[in-house]
Motif scaffolding. Sequence first.
Motif, PDB file in Angstrom:
ATOM      1  N   GLU A  57     -10.631   1.669  -5.206  1.00  0.00           N
ATOM      2  CA  GLU A  57     -11.653   2.058  -4.238  1.00  0.00           C
ATOM      3  C   GLU A  57     -11.155   1.862  -2.814  1.00  0.00           C
ATOM      4  O   GLU A  57     -11.437   2.654  -1.931  1.00  0.00           O
ATOM      5  CB  GLU A  57     -12.924   1.214  -4.467  1.00  0.00           C
ATOM      6  N   SER A  58     -10.418   0.776  -2.608  1.00  0.00           N
ATOM      7  CA  SER A  58      -9.887   0.482  -1.277  1.00  0.00           C
ATOM      8  C   SER A  58      -8.436   0.043  -1.391  1.00  0.00           C
ATOM      9  O   SER A  58      -8.129  -0.946  -2.056  1.00  0.00           O
ATOM     10  CB  SER A  58     -10.708  -0.628  -0.606  1.00  0.00           C
ATOM     11  N   TRP A  59      -7.517   0.767  -0.727  1.00  0.00           N
ATOM     12  CA  TRP A  59      -6.120   0.352  -0.725  1.00  0.00           C
ATOM     13  C   TRP A  59      -5.942  -0.935   0.075  1.00  0.00           C
ATOM     14  O   TRP A  59      -5.022  -1.717  -0.207  1.00  0.00           O
ATOM     15  CB  TRP A  59      -5.248   1.459  -0.135  1.00  0.00           C
ATOM     16  N   VAL A  60      -6.783  -1.152   1.034  1.00  0.00           N
ATOM     17  CA  VAL A  60      -6.708  -2.407   1.809  1.00  0.00           C
ATOM     18  C   VAL A  60      -6.978  -3.592   0.897  1.00  0.00           C
ATOM     19  O   VAL A  60      -6.219  -4.568   0.867  1.00  0.00           O
ATOM     20  CB  VAL A  60      -7.715  -2.381   2.971  1.00  0.00           C
ATOM     21  N   ARG A  61      -8.071  -3.513   0.129  1.00  0.00           N
ATOM     22  CA  ARG A  61      -8.410  -4.618  -0.764  1.00  0.00           C
ATOM     23  C   ARG A  61      -7.358  -4.782  -1.867  1.00  0.00           C
ATOM     24  O   ARG A  61      -6.983  -5.904  -2.225  1.00  0.00           O
ATOM     25  CB  ARG A  61      -9.795  -4.359  -1.379  1.00  0.00           C
TER      26      ARG A  61
ATOM     27  N   SER B  55       0.821  -1.200   0.000  1.00  0.00           N
ATOM     28  CA  SER B  55       0.000   0.000   0.000  1.00  0.00           C
ATOM     29  C   SER B  55       0.863   1.261   0.000  1.00  0.00           C
ATOM     30  O   SER B  55       0.622   2.202  -0.773  1.00  0.00           O
ATOM     31  CB  SER B  55      -0.931  -0.009   1.211  1.00  0.00           C
TER      32      SER B  55
END
Length: 329
Positions: free
Chosen positions: A228-232, A209
């Motif tokens: 949309e999501s850096w986690v995903r 990330s």
Amino acid sequence: MIVPAAVSAKHAFVRPYVDEVGKRVRDIVTGFSEAKGYPFLGRAKSLNSLAEKLETGRYGQWSQLDDLYACAIIVPTLSQEPEVLEFLRTRFIEVECRLRASSMKDPEVFRFDSTRFIGALREENEMPSSISGIRFDVQIRTAFEHAWSVTTHALSYKGGNVGWKHRRVAAQLRAAVEQLDQVVLGYQEWADIIREQSWPIVDEQLRISERFRSWVATGLIPSEVQPESWVRFSENFRALVAASMQRDQEVGHSKNVDIALEAVGRCLEGSDRGYPMSLSLYQYSLGALCESRVVASVNRRYSPMVTSEMETLFPTIRALKCKPFDFES
């Protein structure tokens, strides 16, 4: 239960008007709640429930009843409550607003205490006067409050369990709900005081990330391409590495993640045509790994999403040994 004839007659008389108010309120509120992704519930008060409410002795006249139609908007956390109230105040006449924690309460007592907006419809053209004066109740509940309400409130309050033990359990659960809502509201503050411990997979995802976000900051990756999501995304990138590179017995995929990141970085820095806007960040990463020969195959349990745009921009991906995602079947 036996319902007095006067109550039955009045309920039957006003029910069509209450249903019309409910329909108009639902039409207005669901447009907002669906756009925000907030669940919505609504219902007209039943005859039995109305009779029980009148028997409490708390109401002196019919016009004091404010929940002949009642609904609830379920928000993820307490921080979304102000925007819901703002919306309600712009669309309806505010008769009264009973904010959570606005009443006196023993600190050792835990009971349902969500914010309630008591409203009336704004007068519009051709609105019958018979519905303009009917009040309705909009509760703003958090997800945790709603879970508590539907699982315990009916059992301990409206059911047959009058005993001390049942109410004790319900109060304990309500206390837990209140604490959970406060923890979520202060999520970052709570996270800051937790003592951090190392876990290789999380450490690797964090490096992924941070590296990609640094490329966005320096302009190598356009901001429009951010996931949309850096986690995903970091989870997906690491899953790709784990599915395509040999795991080291001692350090797991830690070195592989670094190798993959360096390969993507070289591709970004060495490109003279800029970032291809037809590819997602995942697609670009997979193409870069194939182009740099870091990835040549993936295991059978992993199906990468390979598109014609990827094959055009990264021709070596056609040689990737894999079972790609099937768009047709």
